[in-house]
Design a protein around this motif. Structure first.
Motif, PDB file in Angstrom:
ATOM      1  N   ALA A   1      47.811  37.701  42.668  1.00  0.00           N
ATOM      2  CA  ALA A   1      46.512  38.291  42.330  1.00  0.00           C
ATOM      3  C   ALA A   1      46.110  37.941  40.898  1.00  0.00           C
ATOM      4  CB  ALA A   1      46.569  39.803  42.513  1.00  0.00           C
ATOM      5  N   LYS A   2      47.065  37.997  39.980  1.00  0.00           N
ATOM      6  CA  LYS A   2      46.769  37.650  38.581  1.00  0.00           C
ATOM      7  C   LYS A   2      46.323  36.196  38.466  1.00  0.00           C
ATOM      8  CE  LYS A   2      49.677  40.986  36.116  1.00  0.00           C
ATOM      9  NZ  LYS A   2      50.890  41.197  35.280  1.00  0.00           N
ATOM     10  N   ASP A   3      47.026  35.304  39.165  1.00  0.00           N
ATOM     11  CA  ASP A   3      46.653  33.889  39.151  1.00  0.00           C
ATOM     12  C   ASP A   3      45.257  33.688  39.729  1.00  0.00           C
ATOM     13  OD1 ASP A   3      49.039  33.217  38.022  1.00  0.00           O
ATOM     14  OD2 ASP A   3      49.922  32.372  39.844  1.00  0.00           O
ATOM     15  N   LEU A   4      44.985  34.364  40.845  1.00  0.00           N
ATOM     16  CA  LEU A   4      43.696  34.217  41.522  1.00  0.00           C
ATOM     17  C   LEU A   4      42.554  34.683  40.615  1.00  0.00           C
ATOM     18  CD1 LEU A   4      42.677  33.231  44.262  1.00  0.00           C
ATOM     19  CD2 LEU A   4      42.919  35.561  45.132  1.00  0.00           C
ATOM     20  N   VAL A   5      42.760  35.775  39.899  1.00  0.00           N
ATOM     21  CA  VAL A   5      41.735  36.307  39.005  1.00  0.00           C
ATOM     22  C   VAL A   5      41.513  35.398  37.800  1.00  0.00           C
ATOM     23  CG1 VAL A   5      41.233  38.174  37.373  1.00  0.00           C
ATOM     24  CG2 VAL A   5      41.943  38.719  39.711  1.00  0.00           C
ATOM     25  N   ARG A   6      42.588  34.979  37.142  1.00  0.00           N
ATOM     26  CA  ARG A   6      42.471  34.253  35.873  1.00  0.00           C
ATOM     27  C   ARG A   6      42.275  32.741  36.056  1.00  0.00           C
ATOM     28  NH1 ARG A   6      43.527  36.993  31.333  1.00  0.00           N
ATOM     29  NH2 ARG A   6      44.017  35.072  30.215  1.00  0.00           N
ATOM     30  N   GLU A   7      42.799  32.187  37.134  1.00  0.00           N
ATOM     31  CA  GLU A   7      42.751  30.734  37.295  1.00  0.00           C
ATOM     32  C   GLU A   7      41.748  30.271  38.348  1.00  0.00           C
ATOM     33  OE1 GLU A   7      46.645  29.012  37.776  1.00  0.00           O
ATOM     34  OE2 GLU A   7      47.559  30.524  36.470  1.00  0.00           O
ATOM     35  N   PHE A   8      41.174  31.216  39.090  1.00  0.00           N
ATOM     36  CA  PHE A   8      40.197  30.840  40.108  1.00  0.00           C
ATOM     37  C   PHE A   8      38.887  31.601  39.943  1.00  0.00           C
ATOM     38  CE2 PHE A   8      38.054  31.166  44.181  1.00  0.00           C
ATOM     39  CZ  PHE A   8      37.978  29.820  44.546  1.00  0.00           C
ATOM     40  N   LEU A   9      38.905  32.912  40.161  1.00  0.00           N
ATOM     41  CA  LEU A   9      37.670  33.693  40.097  1.00  0.00           C
ATOM     42  C   LEU A   9      37.016  33.588  38.723  1.00  0.00           C
ATOM     43  CD1 LEU A   9      38.661  36.944  42.036  1.00  0.00           C
ATOM     44  CD2 LEU A   9      37.275  35.027  42.856  1.00  0.00           C
ATOM     45  N   PHE A  10      37.814  33.701  37.670  1.00  0.00           N
ATOM     46  CA  PHE A  10      37.271  33.664  36.313  1.00  0.00           C
ATOM     47  C   PHE A  10      37.943  32.568  35.502  1.00  0.00           C
ATOM     48  CE2 PHE A  10      37.038  38.037  37.988  1.00  0.00           C
ATOM     49  CZ  PHE A  10      35.678  38.022  38.250  1.00  0.00           C
TER      50      PHE A  10
ATOM     51  N   GLY B   1      50.180  39.847  46.526  1.00  0.00           N
ATOM     52  CA  GLY B   1      51.190  40.238  45.544  1.00  0.00           C
ATOM     53  C   GLY B   1      50.623  40.226  44.133  1.00  0.00           C
ATOM     54  N   GLU B   2      51.331  40.855  43.216  1.00  0.00           N
ATOM     55  CA  GLU B   2      50.814  41.007  41.862  1.00  0.00           C
ATOM     56  C   GLU B   2      50.671  39.676  41.137  1.00  0.00           C
ATOM     57  OE1 GLU B   2      51.351  43.883  37.969  1.00  0.00           O
ATOM     58  OE2 GLU B   2      52.905  43.898  39.511  1.00  0.00           O
ATOM     59  N   SER B   3      51.676  38.823  41.233  1.00  0.00           N
ATOM     60  CA  SER B   3      51.616  37.533  40.559  1.00  0.00           C
ATOM     61  C   SER B   3      50.498  36.665  41.122  1.00  0.00           C
ATOM     62  CB  SER B   3      52.959  36.806  40.693  1.00  0.00           C
ATOM     63  OG  SER B   3      52.890  35.523  40.119  1.00  0.00           O
TER      64      SER B   3
ATOM     65  N   GLU C   1      39.492  41.316  33.291  1.00  0.00           N
ATOM     66  CA  GLU C   1      40.184  42.569  32.970  1.00  0.00           C
ATOM     67  C   GLU C   1      39.752  43.704  33.886  1.00  0.00           C
ATOM     68  OE1 GLU C   1      42.735  45.160  31.224  1.00  0.00           O
ATOM     69  OE2 GLU C   1      42.572  43.074  30.584  1.00  0.00           O
ATOM     70  N   LYS C   2      38.466  43.705  34.287  1.00  0.00           N
ATOM     71  CA  LYS C   2      37.887  44.857  34.974  1.00  0.00           C
ATOM     72  C   LYS C   2      37.629  44.625  36.471  1.00  0.00           C
ATOM     73  CE  LYS C   2      37.408  47.723  31.474  1.00  0.00           C
ATOM     74  NZ  LYS C   2      37.902  49.109  31.477  1.00  0.00           N
ATOM     75  N   ASP C   3      38.101  43.520  37.005  1.00  0.00           N
ATOM     76  CA  ASP C   3      37.792  43.171  38.392  1.00  0.00           C
ATOM     77  C   ASP C   3      38.145  44.303  39.356  1.00  0.00           C
ATOM     78  OD1 ASP C   3      37.061  41.689  40.625  1.00  0.00           O
ATOM     79  OD2 ASP C   3      39.082  40.907  40.881  1.00  0.00           O
ATOM     80  N   PRO C   4      37.136  44.906  40.025  1.00  0.00           N
ATOM     81  CA  PRO C   4      37.416  46.020  40.928  1.00  0.00           C
ATOM     82  C   PRO C   4      38.150  45.612  42.201  1.00  0.00           C
ATOM     83  CG  PRO C   4      35.105  45.408  41.053  1.00  0.00           C
ATOM     84  CD  PRO C   4      35.692  44.610  39.937  1.00  0.00           C
ATOM     85  N   GLY C   5      38.154  44.305  42.503  1.00  0.00           N
ATOM     86  CA  GLY C   5      38.830  43.840  43.704  1.00  0.00           C
ATOM     87  C   GLY C   5      40.309  43.579  43.525  1.00  0.00           C
ATOM     88  N   TYR C   6      40.799  43.755  42.290  1.00  0.00           N
ATOM     89  CA  TYR C   6      42.200  43.426  42.008  1.00  0.00           C
ATOM     90  C   TYR C   6      43.190  44.184  42.890  1.00  0.00           C
ATOM     91  CZ  TYR C   6      46.515  42.477  39.505  1.00  0.00           C
ATOM     92  OH  TYR C   6      47.794  42.096  39.205  1.00  0.00           O
ATOM     93  N   PRO C   7      43.025  45.503  43.106  1.00  0.00           N
ATOM     94  CA  PRO C   7      43.985  46.210  43.975  1.00  0.00           C
ATOM     95  C   PRO C   7      44.087  45.617  45.380  1.00  0.00           C
ATOM     96  CG  PRO C   7      42.704  47.779  42.719  1.00  0.00           C
ATOM     97  CD  PRO C   7      42.066  46.439  42.497  1.00  0.00           C
ATOM     98  N   LEU C   8      42.951  45.184  45.941  1.00  0.00           N
ATOM     99  CA  LEU C   8      42.985  44.568  47.270  1.00  0.00           C
ATOM    100  C   LEU C   8      43.694  43.220  47.214  1.00  0.00           C
ATOM    101  CD1 LEU C   8      42.181  44.453  50.258  1.00  0.00           C
ATOM    102  CD2 LEU C   8      39.967  43.490  49.547  1.00  0.00           C
TER     103      LEU C   8
END
Length: 302
Positions: free
Chosen positions: A236-245, A232-234, A219-226
């Motif tokens: 980035a969401k996948d990368l955050v939820r399905e890879f990084l975390f 792209g938004e989709s 939820e709070k990942d500071p790197g999300y805007p980059l």
């Protein structure tokens, strides 16, 4: 902090060196098996020609997820996001290395993030951090406290966290690499010594604690805007939820607001403010023994 010539990212600088060291050291102790998330994200392509993304993820008998994401923009931005999560049968701290470097400065968090709050759970602090305090004593001058940080950001930090901002010189990055090496070796030693938990209740507690951490970070990942700018938004969401975390969707079912209800707005959405508590810490808020002392500490005291 200064040293080693002027600022700016040298042509030879790369966080890949950090990743290679960690994978090499882990392979000496365990068999690294590609994690399912690697297949999807290994060849992710940014929409900027001057940018290279490298995503790798593995698991071992004790490590649920060992993953790294590096972003390299020629003569511009370099990013490292490296983490290691144990299987829920172990209550190991989470190894975390986050670094963002531009030609002007490097912003770094390096830590063994506690699975359980070390202020509330003194037994956990004693188990994992009491004997590790010499680590932060070694690096507190080389990589000094990076200035005011909110209690929100502090929520998942340990007493040995390195939170620092410095000029991106060769000498400073060598100090950071040295710290990364020391911290990761310590984490691997903890992993080697970890005894598999058999009590189902404790395993479930470990699982929920890790899920709470993942939910917070996703939820709070500071790197999300980059990431959003690059894939792209989709994507980035996948990368955050399905890879990084990865695990935020499978280790538990609680939502962000169930874990952190203080962030709920009247319409049921999450308050996006960076800090809800308001208190900030301009100096390291732990003493030399790892006890949280808030504003009372200024430097090291015994």
């Amino acid at each position: 902090m200064s040293g080693g010539g002027g600022g700016g990212l040298g042509a030879g600088f790369s966080y890949q060196k950090f990743v290679h060291f960690a994978l090499e050291q882990t392979r000496l102790r365990s068999t690294l098996v590609p994690h399912p998330s690697q297949e999807k994200f290994q060849f992710i392509k940014p929409n900027e020609d001057n940018t290279v993304l490298n995503a790798l993820s593995f698991s071992t008998s004790k490590i649920r997820l060992l993953r790294s994401l590096t972003i390299e923009q020629k003569n511009s931005v370099q990013v490292l996001d490296f983490a290691a999560f144990s299987e829920p049968e172990y209550d190991l701290p989470i190894f975390c290395a986050n670094a963002f470097s531009s030609p002007a400065r490097s912003i770094v968090v390096l830590d063994l993030n506690p699975l359980y709050d070390t202020t509330e759970h003194k037994d956990y602090r004693e188990k994992y951090y009491r004997n590790l305090m010499p680590l932060i004593h070694k690096y507190s001058e080389l990589l000094p406290w990076g200035g005011k940080i909110t209690s929100e950001s502090l929520r998942f930090f340990s007493p040995i966290v390195i939170w620092t901002i410095f000029e991106p010189t060769e000498a400073n990055h060598q100090a950071l690499y040295s710290a990364f090496v020391d911290y990761y070796k310590v984490w691997l030693e903890l992993m080697d010594g970890a005894v598999r938990e058999t009590c189902e209740e404790k395993i479930n507690c470990n699982r929920e604690a890790q899920h709470k951490y993942l939910t917070w970070r996703a939820e709070k990942d500071p790197g999300y805007p980059l990431l959003k700018k690059l894939v792209g938004e989709s994507g980035a969401k996948d990368l955050v939820r399905e890879f990084l975390f990865e695990g935020v969707g499978s280790l538990g079912t609680k939502s962000f607001l169930e874990y952190f209800p203080e962030y709920a707005q009247q319409d049921g959405t999450v308050n996006r403010k960076r800090s809800m508590a308001g208190k900030s810490f301009g100096t390291r808020p732990w003493d030399a023994h790892g006890r949280f002392v808030g504003d009372a500490v200024d430097g090291w005291s015994s």
